[in-house]
Design a protein around this motif. Structure first.
Motif, PDB file in Angstrom:
ATOM      1  N   ASP A  39      38.155  39.031  54.208  1.00  0.00           N
ATOM      2  CA  ASP A  39      36.791  38.855  54.711  1.00  0.00           C
ATOM      3  C   ASP A  39      36.043  40.187  54.737  1.00  0.00           C
ATOM      4  OD1 ASP A  39      37.322  36.196  55.015  1.00  0.00           O
ATOM      5  OD2 ASP A  39      37.736  36.309  57.171  1.00  0.00           O
ATOM      6  N   SER A  43      32.669  41.142  52.691  1.00  0.00           N
ATOM      7  CA  SER A  43      31.467  41.641  53.362  1.00  0.00           C
ATOM      8  C   SER A  43      31.007  42.955  52.740  1.00  0.00           C
ATOM      9  CB  SER A  43      31.745  41.836  54.855  1.00  0.00           C
ATOM     10  OG  SER A  43      32.060  40.599  55.462  1.00  0.00           O
ATOM     11  N   ARG A  84      28.973  35.420  52.674  1.00  0.00           N
ATOM     12  CA  ARG A  84      28.638  36.801  52.992  1.00  0.00           C
ATOM     13  C   ARG A  84      27.337  37.223  52.297  1.00  0.00           C
ATOM     14  NH1 ARG A  84      31.864  35.234  55.736  1.00  0.00           N
ATOM     15  NH2 ARG A  84      33.783  36.207  56.529  1.00  0.00           N
TER      16      ARG A  84
END
Length: 464
Positions: A39, A43, A84
């Motif tokens: 993650d 991002s 994102r």
């Protein structure tokens, strides 16, 4: 062969449980770490792409971040990266797709146009984050190609397609050398804790077992302490209660036998006086023999009860001195007994109990074998044995254990000349156990019965 003990079972259960728990916790922690890392990478990729879009709109290349794409066929949608991008650029402004690793090679130095390339149409930008794009016309993306992404972004000048590469996912902890060391340390710690827990769990049972084994030799031993967990305190209290009841039962039996013996003295004395008035000499001799056998039976029964209840402390005893002194006393009393072999040894024992056991064995050898040969020998294994051998007919093999039972007499010994009530060997066995020795009977190869009092594993420190 490995012994099947309770400690071993507890150790294995705790070890397997700890290992499974540690493995599950490690797998969950590793999975969460890899997910958080993925993650974070997405991002950061979304932020880099947002910063690179103005440059890419002008047709320039942003090396190490992204490049404009031409003629690339998209694969399945990357929902996580699309989310994102939506958080960075706005809802519906960009969609991410998986694509082949060849599409992510570094771009050539020449300028690449940054507009929508000709070729197969790209999916519309209306694909919402969280949805799935149409299936890719090229073969599915393999595991080695999962880090290449095709980004279709909406700009003020139209649609822009670009490719970028995500950082490779972190290696599993089990594939890392440090991870293997960590797993090894956890396994050793789990094994150590399981071993300590098993010992702590079994130690009270061993103490209870030791106390139960010692109770047969000494009913006056101190009671077990009422300490530890509730279950252990209950077991110790029940054991102490049993010990007190056994002491009371034996004491009652001894008092009863003593009372019976005392009460029988008066009628036996009157009977003895009346037997002298019998005129038939043969009949009087038979009656006197029966009277003597009755007295022996009463006396030996009372002796057995008293010896079982008697208490004596254990101490280090010089065995050669004890054996020699006892044999000399019995020889002075006219018994045909001698010491034929001896060795230096000291044993922890109860001297009076050992003297009583050895004395009964010598009496039995003299009565049924004519004479007794006593020897004190040391086996190669370290055992010390006191042997008493007679020169009689021996005992049938199937009767060697039976003659140790109370009041058991062989047919050959049931004569008025031999006497006895069948309790001599029983008392000898009880006294041997109280003295810390083991009594065994066997027929000697050269004839006669041989009794052995064995003290197990007396090392060099017990030699004089």
């Amino acid at each position: 062969m490995t012994r099947d003990t309770l400690a071993r079972r507890i150790f294995l259960i705790l070890l397997i449980g700890a290992a499974l728990s540690a493995a599950a916790a490690l797998w969950l922690s590793d999975s969460l770490y890899r997910q958080r890392q993925a993650d974070q990478d997405r991002s950061q990729a979304a932020a880099r792409i947002a910063a690179a879009l103005p440059v890419l709109r002008s047709g320039a290349d942003v090396r190490g971040v992204a490049r404009a794409a031409e003629g690339i066929v998209p694969g399945s949608a990357d929902v996580a990266l699309t989310r994102r991008l939506a958080e960075t650029l706005g809802q519906g402004q960009a969609v991410a797709y998986q694509t082949r690793a060849a599409d992510c090679v570094p771009p050539p130095p020449a300028h690449l146009p940054g507009r929508t390339p000709p070729g197969p149409p790209l999916p519309p930008l209306s694909v919402a984050p969280g949805s799935t794009a149409p299936a890719a016309p090229h073969p599915p993306v393999g595991p080695a190609e999962q880090n290449c992404r095709l980004i279709v972004a909406q700009t003020g000048q139209g649609t822009l397609a670009l490719t970028t590469a995500l950082p490779p996912p972190p290696a599993p902890l089990a594939a890392d050398r440090l991870g293997l060391v960590f797993l090894g340390v956890m396994a050793l710690a789990a094994a150590l804790l399981a071993w300590i827990a098993a010992r702590l769990a079994v130690q009270p049972l061993r103490s209870l077992s030791t106390a139960a084994a010692a109770l047969g030799d000494d009913l006056d031993r101190p009671p077990l302490p009422l300490a530890g967990p509730e279950e252990l305190r209950d077991a110790a209290a029940a054991f102490n209660t049993m010990q007190m009841r056994l002491k009371a039962a034996l004491s009652d039996r001894t008092r009863m036998l003593a009372a019976i013996t005392h009460d029988l003295q008066t009628p036996l004395t009157r009977m003895r006086l009346r037997l002298d008035k019998v005129t038939d000499a043969e009949l009087r001799a038979r009656l006197l023999a029966d009277f003597a056998a009755t007295q022996v039976l009463i006396r030996e029964g009372l002796d057995l009860a008293r010896e079982v209840e008697a208490s004596e402390p254990t101490g280090q005893v010089d065995l050669p001195s004890l054996v020699s002194a006892l044999v000399e006393d019995m020889a002075d009393a006219g018994l045909p007994v001698r010491v034929i072999e001896t060795c230096a040894a000291v044993a922890p024992t109860r001297p009076q109990a050992l003297r009583r056991a050895l004395g009964n064995l010598i009496d039995n050898a003299v009565q049924h074998g004519g004479a007794a040969d006593v020897a004190l020998i040391r086996d190669p294994s370290g055992d010390i044995a006191i042997t008493v051998r007679d020169h009689g007919p021996g005992v049938p093999e199937d009767q060697l254990n039976a003659v140790l039972e109370p009041f058991h007499r062989l047919d050959a010994s049931r004569s008025r000349d031999s006497g006895g009530a069948g309790l001599g060997l029983t008392i000898a066995q009880r006294m041997a156990a109280r003295s810390g020795a083991r009594l065994t009977l066997s027929n000697h190869p050269d004839g006669g019965l041989e009794a052995r009092l064995v003290f197990a594993q007396l090392g060099p420190q017990n030699q004089v």
